[in-house]
Design a protein around this motif. Structure first.
Motif, PDB file in Angstrom:
ATOM      1  N   SER A 106       0.855  -1.195   0.000  1.00  0.00           N
ATOM      2  CA  SER A 106       0.000   0.000   0.000  1.00  0.00           C
ATOM      3  C   SER A 106       0.882   1.233   0.000  1.00  0.00           C
ATOM      4  O   SER A 106       1.877   1.288   0.732  1.00  0.00           O
ATOM      5  N   GLN A 108       0.995   5.721  -0.560  1.00  0.00           N
ATOM      6  CA  GLN A 108       0.322   7.011  -0.700  1.00  0.00           C
ATOM      7  C   GLN A 108       0.938   7.770  -1.881  1.00  0.00           C
ATOM      8  O   GLN A 108       2.162   7.877  -1.967  1.00  0.00           O
ATOM      9  N   ALA A 109       0.098   8.287  -2.770  1.00  0.00           N
ATOM     10  CA  ALA A 109       0.634   9.120  -3.853  1.00  0.00           C
ATOM     11  C   ALA A 109       1.032  10.479  -3.284  1.00  0.00           C
ATOM     12  O   ALA A 109       0.512  10.906  -2.245  1.00  0.00           O
ATOM     13  N   GLU A 117      -0.890  13.993  -8.796  1.00  0.00           N
ATOM     14  CA  GLU A 117      -0.650  13.032  -7.713  1.00  0.00           C
ATOM     15  C   GLU A 117       0.128  11.871  -8.320  1.00  0.00           C
ATOM     16  O   GLU A 117      -0.331  11.241  -9.285  1.00  0.00           O
ATOM     17  N   VAL A 119       2.665   8.315  -7.684  1.00  0.00           N
ATOM     18  CA  VAL A 119       3.245   7.270  -6.836  1.00  0.00           C
ATOM     19  C   VAL A 119       4.739   7.233  -7.113  1.00  0.00           C
ATOM     20  O   VAL A 119       5.158   7.035  -8.260  1.00  0.00           O
ATOM     21  N   LEU A 143      -0.149  -2.958  -6.334  1.00  0.00           N
ATOM     22  CA  LEU A 143      -0.078  -1.640  -5.701  1.00  0.00           C
ATOM     23  C   LEU A 143      -1.473  -1.181  -5.301  1.00  0.00           C
ATOM     24  O   LEU A 143      -2.364  -1.055  -6.152  1.00  0.00           O
ATOM     25  N   THR A 145      -3.219   2.032  -3.786  1.00  0.00           N
ATOM     26  CA  THR A 145      -2.948   3.430  -3.461  1.00  0.00           C
ATOM     27  C   THR A 145      -3.841   3.869  -2.313  1.00  0.00           C
ATOM     28  O   THR A 145      -4.988   3.423  -2.172  1.00  0.00           O
ATOM     29  N   ASN A 148      -7.768   4.377   0.330  1.00  0.00           N
ATOM     30  CA  ASN A 148      -8.379   3.308  -0.468  1.00  0.00           C
ATOM     31  C   ASN A 148      -9.907   3.438  -0.469  1.00  0.00           C
ATOM     32  O   ASN A 148     -10.617   2.554  -0.025  1.00  0.00           O
ATOM     33  N   THR A 163      -4.212   9.864 -10.572  1.00  0.00           N
ATOM     34  CA  THR A 163      -2.887   9.488 -10.064  1.00  0.00           C
ATOM     35  C   THR A 163      -2.201   8.532 -11.044  1.00  0.00           C
ATOM     36  O   THR A 163      -2.848   7.684 -11.655  1.00  0.00           O
ATOM     37  N   LEU A 183      -2.474  -2.550 -10.393  1.00  0.00           N
ATOM     38  CA  LEU A 183      -2.715  -1.325  -9.640  1.00  0.00           C
ATOM     39  C   LEU A 183      -4.170  -0.890  -9.753  1.00  0.00           C
ATOM     40  O   LEU A 183      -4.881  -1.287 -10.688  1.00  0.00           O
TER      41      LEU A 183
END
Ligand SMILES: N[C@@H](CC(=O)c1ccccc1NC=O)C(=O)O
Length: 258
Positions: A106, A108-109, A117, A119, A143, A145, A148, A163, A183
């Motif tokens: 997991s 965060q972007a 945004e 990754v 992945l 992001t 969620n 993103t 993803l």
């Protein structure tokens, strides 16, 4: 009852009766996830003479025609044919195995100065190279992001500049032999990038040293209950002779079988 799955000389185990579905359904109508300005999925009842392909309408069987856009309507898997003119670059030829050891991470972007945004490599790398699973290199990376939101199941992404991945991350995954990337975003690349598709090119190492068996699966959804860690991935696709197919990735928690 656990089944065993050997990987890198170790006897892993998984429960075939405990699948974790990380695909989104392909249902008709406007309420489904959508990106790249795709038309919604459409099912049409086929009529031939007096035959009607609908039991609800008095027919003997349901018999429907399907209109769908693999890249725009839901969970799909693509091969390098997405960015190549080669006629043999179809997913049915590129993807020949369907079970892989996968790591779910997991991340965060990060907001960029231009508002995008993204990754970032450093965030994914820190996750992959730490924790109890860091000593076992996977074949696939899933992945998730953060945050969620469940709205990922129904989001209308077109024109929202969703993103995407830092191309250096795709380059890193290729260099580290991650063959399959999954993803919960519409694309690894920026929605509008003038056709550059930098992360796609980097992941497939196309055209200099094309990784013909590598795939990217987009628009998955990984429920919160599924924890980061190691899984057996069953990557199911249709046999469409196209660059991409609707797909049904399934995870099974992987246990140390020793
Ligand atoms: N970003 C590309 C467009 C693009 O990536 C794309 C277009 C249609 C369907 C799928 C696409 N990419 C999916 O990963 C461009 O600006 O030309």
């Amino acid at each position: 009852m656990l089944a065993t799955y050997p990987y890198q000389g170790r006897p892993f185990a998984f429960d075939p009766a405990a699948p974790l579905d990380i695909s989104l359904p392909l249902a008709p109508g406007a309420g489904q996830v959508n990106c790249f300005w795709a038309e919604p999925v459409k099912f049409e009842v086929i009529r031939v003479g007096s035959f009607v392909g609908s039991v609800a309408q008095g027919g003997s069987t349901n018999y429907q025609r399907v209109h769908l856009t693999p890249h725009g309507n839901g969970t799909h898997t693509e091969c390098y044919g997405h960015i190549s003119a080669e006629p043999q670059a179809t997913l049915d030829r590129c993807l020949r195995r369907f079970l892989f050891v996968a790591r779910l991470v997991s991340v965060q972007a990060r907001p960029q100065p231009n508002g995008d945004e993204v990754v970032l490599l450093e965030d994914v790398r820190r996750e992959l190279e730490s924790g109890p699973d860091a000593n076992l290199w996977p074949e696939a990376l899933v992945l998730r992001t953060l945050p969620n939101h469940k709205s990922k199941r129904t989001r209308q992404y077109s024109g929202t500049n969703p993103t995407y991945l830092e191309p250096a991350l795709a380059e890193y995954l290729a260099a580290h032999h991650i063959e399959h990337l999954l993803l919960d975003l519409p694309s690894v690349d920026r929605e509008e990038d003038g056709g550059q598709l930098l992360a796609h090119h980097a992941f497939w190492q196309y055209p200099a040293a094309t990784r013909t068996a590598a795939t990217i699966t987009e628009l998955i959804f990984v429920p919160d209950e599924v924890e980061d860690g190691l899984y057996l991935l069953n990557l199911q696709v249709t046999s469409l002779a196209l660059d991409a197919s609707p797909s049904k990735p399934i995870l099974y928690a992987l246990y140390d079988g020793r």
